[in-house]
Design a protein around this motif. Structure first.
Motif, PDB file in Angstrom:
ATOM      1  N   MET A 151      33.311  33.253  29.238  1.00 10.71           N
ATOM      2  CA  MET A 151      32.905  33.311  30.459  1.00 10.71           C
ATOM      3  C   MET A 151      34.230  33.053  31.308  1.00 10.71           C
ATOM      4  O   MET A 151      35.088  32.319  31.025  1.00 10.71           O
ATOM      5  N   PRO A 152      34.453  34.161  32.422  1.00 10.89           N
ATOM      6  CA  PRO A 152      35.853  34.112  33.264  1.00 10.89           C
ATOM      7  C   PRO A 152      36.052  32.588  33.908  1.00 10.89           C
ATOM      8  O   PRO A 152      35.108  32.191  34.490  1.00 10.89           O
ATOM      9  N   GLU A 153      37.371  32.404  33.976  1.00 11.26           N
ATOM     10  CA  GLU A 153      37.674  31.215  34.639  1.00 11.26           C
ATOM     11  C   GLU A 153      37.906  31.475  36.280  1.00 11.26           C
ATOM     12  O   GLU A 153      38.053  32.528  36.571  1.00 11.26           O
ATOM     13  N   LYS A 154      37.232  30.635  36.909  1.00  9.67           N
ATOM     14  CA  LYS A 154      37.136  30.946  38.467  1.00  9.67           C
ATOM     15  C   LYS A 154      38.635  30.732  38.997  1.00  9.67           C
ATOM     16  O   LYS A 154      39.405  29.711  38.546  1.00  9.67           O
ATOM     17  N   LYS A 155      39.037  31.692  39.896  1.00 14.50           N
ATOM     18  CA  LYS A 155      40.284  31.539  40.245  1.00 14.50           C
ATOM     19  C   LYS A 155      40.268  30.630  41.759  1.00 14.50           C
ATOM     20  O   LYS A 155      39.243  30.611  42.215  1.00 14.50           O
ATOM     21  N   THR A 156      41.392  30.191  41.668  1.00 14.10           N
ATOM     22  CA  THR A 156      41.627  28.991  42.932  1.00 14.10           C
ATOM     23  C   THR A 156      42.138  29.795  44.032  1.00 14.10           C
ATOM     24  O   THR A 156      42.552  30.871  44.010  1.00 14.10           O
ATOM     25  N   PRO A 157      41.600  29.380  45.337  1.00 16.04           N
ATOM     26  CA  PRO A 157      42.024  30.187  46.391  1.00 16.04           C
ATOM     27  C   PRO A 157      43.374  30.162  46.810  1.00 16.04           C
ATOM     28  O   PRO A 157      43.782  31.186  47.521  1.00 16.04           O
ATOM     29  N   GLY A 158      44.210  29.268  46.187  1.00 14.97           N
ATOM     30  CA  GLY A 158      45.480  29.107  46.601  1.00 14.97           C
ATOM     31  C   GLY A 158      46.040  27.991  47.197  1.00 14.97           C
ATOM     32  O   GLY A 158      45.069  27.069  47.841  1.00 14.97           O
ATOM     33  N   PRO A 159      47.352  27.781  47.257  1.00 16.30           N
ATOM     34  CA  PRO A 159      47.722  26.557  48.031  1.00 16.30           C
ATOM     35  C   PRO A 159      47.482  26.445  49.434  1.00 16.30           C
ATOM     36  O   PRO A 159      47.295  25.323  49.955  1.00 16.30           O
ATOM     37  N   SER A 160      47.145  27.469  50.121  1.00 19.40           N
ATOM     38  CA  SER A 160      46.860  27.357  51.661  1.00 19.40           C
ATOM     39  C   SER A 160      45.807  26.968  51.981  1.00 19.40           C
ATOM     40  O   SER A 160      45.207  26.497  53.132  1.00 19.40           O
ATOM     41  N   VAL A 161      44.447  26.932  50.877  1.00 18.72           N
ATOM     42  CA  VAL A 161      43.202  26.262  51.181  1.00 18.72           C
ATOM     43  C   VAL A 161      43.126  24.791  50.987  1.00 18.72           C
ATOM     44  O   VAL A 161      43.455  24.423  49.961  1.00 18.72           O
ATOM     45  N   LYS A 162      43.024  24.068  52.073  1.00 12.29           N
ATOM     46  CA  LYS A 162      43.085  22.510  51.787  1.00 12.29           C
ATOM     47  C   LYS A 162      41.737  21.999  51.386  1.00 12.29           C
ATOM     48  O   LYS A 162      41.837  20.879  50.984  1.00 12.29           O
ATOM     49  N   ASP A 163      40.587  22.449  51.467  1.00 15.29           N
ATOM     50  CA  ASP A 163      39.095  22.069  50.982  1.00 15.29           C
ATOM     51  C   ASP A 163      38.605  23.161  50.126  1.00 15.29           C
ATOM     52  O   ASP A 163      37.862  23.939  50.655  1.00 15.29           O
ATOM     53  N   GLU A 164      39.006  23.134  48.833  1.00 15.99           N
ATOM     54  CA  GLU A 164      38.306  24.172  47.955  1.00 15.99           C
ATOM     55  C   GLU A 164      37.063  24.162  47.648  1.00 15.99           C
ATOM     56  O   GLU A 164      36.450  25.123  47.493  1.00 15.99           O
ATOM     57  N   GLU A 165      36.522  22.859  47.692  1.00  8.68           N
ATOM     58  CA  GLU A 165      35.086  22.930  47.402  1.00  8.68           C
ATOM     59  C   GLU A 165      34.292  23.510  48.611  1.00  8.68           C
ATOM     60  O   GLU A 165      33.317  24.512  48.313  1.00  8.68           O
ATOM     61  N   LEU A 166      34.677  23.442  49.910  1.00  6.99           N
ATOM     62  CA  LEU A 166      33.842  23.988  50.814  1.00  6.99           C
ATOM     63  C   LEU A 166      34.368  25.597  51.230  1.00  6.99           C
ATOM     64  O   LEU A 166      33.440  26.235  51.226  1.00  6.99           O
ATOM     65  N   TYR A 167      35.290  25.702  50.682  1.00  3.09           N
ATOM     66  CA  TYR A 167      35.742  27.195  50.550  1.00  3.09           C
ATOM     67  C   TYR A 167      34.915  28.029  49.795  1.00  3.09           C
ATOM     68  O   TYR A 167      34.524  28.914  50.116  1.00  3.09           O
ATOM     69  N   GLU A 168      35.004  27.533  48.360  1.00  5.15           N
ATOM     70  CA  GLU A 168      34.013  28.067  47.605  1.00  5.15           C
ATOM     71  C   GLU A 168      32.509  28.192  47.908  1.00  5.15           C
ATOM     72  O   GLU A 168      32.042  29.350  47.622  1.00  5.15           O
ATOM     73  N   LYS A 169      32.034  27.035  48.457  1.00  3.22           N
ATOM     74  CA  LYS A 169      30.752  27.318  49.036  1.00  3.22           C
ATOM     75  C   LYS A 169      30.546  28.221  50.124  1.00  3.22           C
ATOM     76  O   LYS A 169      29.643  29.141  49.957  1.00  3.22           O
ATOM     77  N   LEU A 170      31.626  28.504  51.099  1.00  3.66           N
ATOM     78  CA  LEU A 170      31.561  29.578  52.061  1.00  3.66           C
ATOM     79  C   LEU A 170      31.444  30.953  51.540  1.00  3.66           C
ATOM     80  O   LEU A 170      30.644  31.588  51.926  1.00  3.66           O
ATOM     81  N   ARG A 171      32.362  31.058  50.438  1.00  2.00           N
ATOM     82  CA  ARG A 171      32.397  32.322  49.731  1.00  2.00           C
ATOM     83  C   ARG A 171      31.185  32.748  49.042  1.00  2.00           C
ATOM     84  O   ARG A 171      30.693  33.718  49.317  1.00  2.00           O
ATOM     85  N   ASP A 172      30.453  31.767  48.416  1.00  2.00           N
ATOM     86  CA  ASP A 172      29.165  31.999  47.516  1.00  2.00           C
ATOM     87  C   ASP A 172      28.222  32.499  48.896  1.00  2.00           C
ATOM     88  O   ASP A 172      27.224  32.973  48.412  1.00  2.00           O
ATOM     89  N   GLU A 173      28.168  31.849  50.077  1.00  2.00           N
ATOM     90  CA  GLU A 173      27.485  32.164  51.098  1.00  2.00           C
ATOM     91  C   GLU A 173      27.521  33.725  51.630  1.00  2.00           C
ATOM     92  O   GLU A 173      27.008  34.203  52.437  1.00  2.00           O
ATOM     93  N   GLY A 174      28.838  34.240  51.077  1.00  2.00           N
ATOM     94  CA  GLY A 174      28.980  35.654  51.619  1.00  2.00           C
ATOM     95  C   GLY A 174      30.085  35.704  52.728  1.00  2.00           C
ATOM     96  O   GLY A 174      30.337  36.853  53.204  1.00  2.00           O
ATOM     97  N   ASN A 175      30.797  34.664  53.201  1.00  2.00           N
ATOM     98  CA  ASN A 175      31.689  34.480  54.180  1.00  2.00           C
ATOM     99  C   ASN A 175      32.922  35.236  53.389  1.00  2.00           C
ATOM    100  O   ASN A 175      33.335  35.283  52.310  1.00  2.00           O
ATOM    101  N   SER A 176      33.627  36.093  54.494  1.00  2.00           N
ATOM    102  CA  SER A 176      34.971  36.492  54.011  1.00  2.00           C
ATOM    103  C   SER A 176      35.991  35.691  53.473  1.00  2.00           C
ATOM    104  O   SER A 176      35.794  34.405  53.905  1.00  2.00           O
ATOM    105  N   LYS A 177      37.125  36.081  52.775  1.00  2.00           N
ATOM    106  CA  LYS A 177      38.074  34.849  52.218  1.00  2.00           C
ATOM    107  C   LYS A 177      38.758  34.243  53.425  1.00  2.00           C
ATOM    108  O   LYS A 177      39.014  33.168  53.586  1.00  2.00           O
TER     109      LYS A 177
END
Length: 90
Positions: free
Chosen positions: A1-27
């Motif tokens: 199973m591939p490891e999930k990439k982190t969005p990077g240090p500029s993203v302050k709420d990774e959990e919300l970021y991943e949820k929004l990406r899963d919903e189809g929002n742009s990076k």
């Protein structure tokens, strides 16, 4: 199973970021929302903002002007419905 990439240090709420990406929002959009939420609170972010009318109430010219501000490609050939969809998905 591939490891999930982190969005990077500029993203302050990774959990919300991943949820929004899963919903189809742009990076970019997901990062903006996640960082805004981290600066205050998630519930506050949804309540902020102006009171602009819905895109359906805008004229085609107004929609094209807004699309030009956001550099949406192909805007000059788009119908009103296509412009609205492009602006909402930008």
């Amino acid at each position: 199973m591939p490891e999930k990439k982190t969005p990077g240090p500029s993203v302050k709420d990774e959990e919300l970021y991943e949820k929004l990406r899963d919903e189809g929002n742009s990076k970019e959009k997901a990062a903006r929302i996640a960082n805004a939420a981290a600066n205050s609170s998630r519930s506050e972010v949804g309540q902020r903002g102006g009171s602009s009318p819905a895109y359906e109430e805008w004229t085609v010219e107004e929609l094209r002007d807004r699309a030009a501000e956001l550099d949406v490609e192909g805007r000059s050939d788009m119908t009103k419905d296509e412009l609205i969809e492009a602006l909402r998905n930008h």
